[in-house]
Write a protein that holds these residues in place. Structure first.
Motif, short mmCIF file in Angstrom:
data_model
loop_
_atom_site.label_atom_id
_atom_site.label_comp_id
_atom_site.label_asym_id
_atom_site.label_seq_id
_atom_site.Cartn_x
_atom_site.Cartn_y
_atom_site.Cartn_z
N ILE A 130 -83.07 78.38 -102.24
CA ILE A 130 -82.76 78.09 -103.65
C ILE A 130 -81.23 77.80 -104.02
O ILE A 130 -80.46 78.76 -103.72
N ARG A 131 -81.04 76.91 -104.91
CA ARG A 131 -79.64 76.86 -105.33
C ARG A 131 -79.41 75.97 -106.64
O ARG A 131 -80.41 75.24 -107.00
N GLU B 223 -80.30 73.51 -113.68
CA GLU B 223 -81.41 72.86 -112.63
C GLU B 223 -81.07 73.44 -111.46
O GLU B 223 -80.15 73.96 -111.15
N VAL B 224 -82.29 73.67 -110.67
CA VAL B 224 -82.30 74.15 -109.34
C VAL B 224 -83.09 73.52 -108.30
O VAL B 224 -84.05 72.63 -108.75
N GLU B 225 -82.67 73.58 -107.06
CA GLU B 225 -83.64 72.96 -106.06
C GLU B 225 -83.84 74.09 -105.27
O GLU B 225 -83.22 74.87 -104.70
N PHE B 226 -84.99 73.81 -104.21
CA PHE B 226 -85.37 74.61 -103.17
C PHE B 226 -86.72 73.84 -102.51
O PHE B 226 -87.21 72.99 -102.98
N THR B 227 -86.75 74.45 -101.18
CA THR B 227 -87.95 73.87 -100.46
C THR B 227 -89.36 74.62 -101.05
O THR B 227 -89.45 75.49 -101.27
N PRO B 228 -90.26 73.69 -101.60
CA PRO B 228 -91.40 73.94 -102.04
C PRO B 228 -92.15 74.72 -101.37
O PRO B 228 -92.31 74.55 -100.06
N GLU B 229 -93.33 75.65 -101.80
CA GLU B 229 -94.17 76.07 -101.09
C GLU B 229 -95.30 75.51 -100.99
O GLU B 229 -95.67 74.85 -102.09
N ARG B 230 -95.77 75.00 -99.89
CA ARG B 230 -97.16 74.39 -99.76
C ARG B 230 -98.50 75.17 -99.38
O ARG B 230 -98.31 76.01 -98.49
N LYS B 231 -99.26 75.20 -100.38
CA LYS B 231 -100.50 75.46 -100.19
C LYS B 231 -101.23 75.36 -98.78
O LYS B 231 -101.21 74.12 -98.48
N ALA B 232 -101.55 76.29 -98.27
CA ALA B 232 -102.43 76.10 -96.74
C ALA B 232 -103.87 75.07 -97.16
O ALA B 232 -104.33 75.32 -98.13
N GLY C 225 -90.24 72.48 -106.11
CA GLY C 225 -88.97 71.79 -105.29
C GLY C 225 -87.71 71.51 -106.04
O GLY C 225 -86.74 71.79 -105.66
N ARG C 226 -87.97 71.31 -107.30
CA ARG C 226 -86.75 71.13 -108.51
C ARG C 226 -87.22 71.20 -109.72
O ARG C 226 -88.27 71.06 -109.97
N CYS C 227 -86.48 72.07 -110.56
CA CYS C 227 -86.74 72.53 -111.94
C CYS C 227 -85.54 72.76 -112.54
O CYS C 227 -84.70 73.36 -112.00
N ASP C 228 -86.13 72.97 -113.97
CA ASP C 228 -85.24 73.70 -114.88
C ASP C 228 -85.34 75.15 -114.73
O ASP C 228 -86.56 75.60 -115.27
N PHE C 229 -84.50 76.16 -114.19
CA PHE C 229 -84.55 77.33 -113.89
C PHE C 229 -84.76 78.24 -115.42
O PHE C 229 -85.33 79.29 -115.30
N VAL C 230 -84.15 77.55 -116.39
CA VAL C 230 -84.25 78.22 -117.70
C VAL C 230 -85.68 78.30 -118.39
O VAL C 230 -86.23 79.12 -118.64
N GLU C 231 -86.15 76.86 -118.31
CA GLU C 231 -87.41 76.49 -118.69
C GLU C 231 -88.71 77.29 -118.10
O GLU C 231 -89.40 77.72 -118.56
N LYS C 232 -88.63 77.16 -116.69
CA LYS C 232 -89.51 77.80 -115.94
C LYS C 232 -89.36 79.12 -115.76
O LYS C 232 -90.38 79.79 -115.44
N PHE C 233 -88.24 79.95 -115.74
CA PHE C 233 -88.26 81.41 -115.47
C PHE C 233 -87.40 81.94 -116.57
O PHE C 233 -87.90 82.95 -117.10
N ALA C 234 -86.10 81.81 -116.45
CA ALA C 234 -85.10 82.79 -117.15
C ALA C 234 -85.35 82.81 -118.65
O ALA C 234 -85.18 84.31 -118.90
#
Length: 451
Positions: free
Chosen positions: A418-419, A439-448, A159-168
């Motif tokens: 995501i923003r 830093e980015v924010e988004f609605t997290p995905e919930r596992k079923a 739901g919130r993370c450092d986009f550089v560290e996690k992805f970019a």
């Protein structure tokens, strides 16, 4: 091969010809800390309007340079390697005081394909080309797409993370390592190496200030310099070991192409192998990483463009061209005049430095209408020169395009809201726009829930 570093020149003191334009007040493109707020778009605009080829003095009696900010000037100099050499002065603004140069890093940064002219440059480029063609990109696409999915899976519940560290920072390292043939177990080390390479300018400035008596010795800085030197040494040791293995036992990968490249019938000496390794590690990661991060910021600041792309995926390819135009992750490249040449009405004398500011050129209203506006439908977005122009155009531009397209196709499908949160850190670096944290924010995905 003769070493570029043995004959490289800093440039003539200059300016030796009359100034056609004034020096714009308040501009200092040598201050790396000013770039922690992003590229100086307002300074670039003032320069384009009043001095598109502006004499820029260097502080502390260094060799000044011509700062080029118009599209026409940058394209002319980039496209004329006979009049403007990469080899005579290298591609960096200044070489720095000899006592502050990291011996291996300096040698590698000057002895590489990007610092060569003419036939040696063409021969080395030809050796790399099989791994940068459209055919090879098609073979790479599925692996890149799978890695994008995997990285987004790790982000999904947060739901919130450092986009550089996690992805970019992770996607381009994966892609490069796939091309090089680097074992999965070694890939995490690349992230640390890139971090320290981006801080090289700061290390040099700190050392220069201490030598000049402008700052006191600082134990924290000394410890960081020690850590920097250790990481740089590790990076080169790893590269030398891998290249030696590929020279002895070639594989179908980019590492083998580099290790066994020949210029004028001879394999590359050790200094050029170091240079090739540094170039591919830094350039293969940094520009894509910062374009990925820059795109997130742009789409957040321009929600209508984000909505348009989400509504029409067919706009994605052109959107990536517009992203690279707006971000322009490589800030500048240098050339050295081999003879007196007129550029935009200003004579640049033989031996003087000409520094091309790509971001400034990419926001030239003479070419791009309303240039500060992010417009994913821009008809001539592909005309941008963020990856250079002419014989030195970036060999990896299609690799960057592939990664950006697949990344944003999946990101917006998975996280439509995501923003960018407004928080980011940019490294003190006036050569590349180096985003360290975003830093980015988004609605997290919930596992079923389990049945």
């Amino acid at each position: 091969m003769h070493l570029v570093s043995d004959r490289i020149i800093e440039g003539r003191q200059g300016p030796t010809r009359p100034l056609a334009y004034p020096t714009v007040p308040g501009v200092d493109l040598t201050d790396i800390y000013r770039f922690t707020n992003g590229q100086p778009w307002d300074d670039f605009r003032r320069m384009r309007e009043t001095a598109p080829v502006m004499w820029h003095p260097m502080p502390r009696d260094g060799v000044g340079f011509w700062a080029l900010t118009s599209f026409a000037a940058v394209k002319q100099v980039n496209g004329d390697p006979e009049a403007f050499s990469s080899e005579k002065g290298g591609i960096l603004m200044a070489l720095g005081a000899e006592e502050t140069r990291h011996p291996t890093l300096f040698s590698a940064s000057t002895n590489s394909m990007i610092n060569l002219d003419g036939r040696p440059h063409r021969q080395l480029r030809k050796e790399h080309m099989p791994y940068f063609t459209a055919t090879y990109m098609r073979s790479l696409r599925d692996r890149v797409s799978a890695e994008v999915t995997r990285l987004l899976d790790t982000m999904a519940p947060l739901g919130r993370c450092d986009f550089v560290e996690k992805f970019a920072q992770r996607l381009p390292i994966f892609t490069l390592c796939e091309m090089l043939g680097v074992p999965e177990s070694d890939r995490e080390r690349f992230m640390s190496w890139i971090h320290f390479l981006e801080m090289a300018q700061q290390i040099a400035v700190e050392q220069i200030d201490q030598l000049a008596g402008l700052s006191e010795p600082n134990p924290q800085i000394a410890a960081f310099i020690e850590l920097f030197n250790r990481n740089v040494a590790e990076m080169f040791e790893y590269g030398r070991d891998m290249l030696a293995k590929r020279r002895a036992d070639p594989q179908a990968d980019l590492m083998s192409a580099i290790a066994n490249a020949e210029v004028e019938g001879e394999k590359l000496p050790g200094e050029y192998l170091d240079g090739a390794w540094l170039l591919i590690v830094f350039a293969g990661n940094d520009t894509t990483r910062n374009s990925l991060s820059g795109a997130m910021k742009l789409f957040t600041e321009n929600p209508a463009e984000k909505a348009a792309l989400q509504a029409d995926g067919g706009l994605l390819t052109n959107a990536v061209h517009e992203i690279t135009r707006m971000v322009s992750p490589v800030i500048y490249m240098r050339r050295t005049a081999t003879r007196d040449v007129e550029v935009e009405g200003q004579v640049i004398a033989e031996g003087e430095k000409a520094i091309m500011y790509y971001g400034a050129a990419n926001r030239d209203p003479a070419v791009f209408a309303d240039p500060d506006r992010f417009d994913i439908r821009r008809a001539n977005a592909e005309k941008n020169i963020a990856f250079g122009h002419g014989p030195h155009i970036c060999i990896g531009r299609m690799t960057a395009q592939l990664q950006l397209e697949d990344a944003y196709r999946q990101i917006f499908a998975r996280f439509p809201d995501i923003r960018w949160s407004g928080e980011m850190d940019i490294a003190p670096n006036n050569f590349v726009h180096a985003v360290k944290r975003l830093e980015v924010e988004f609605t997290p995905e919930r596992k079923a829930a389990a049945a």
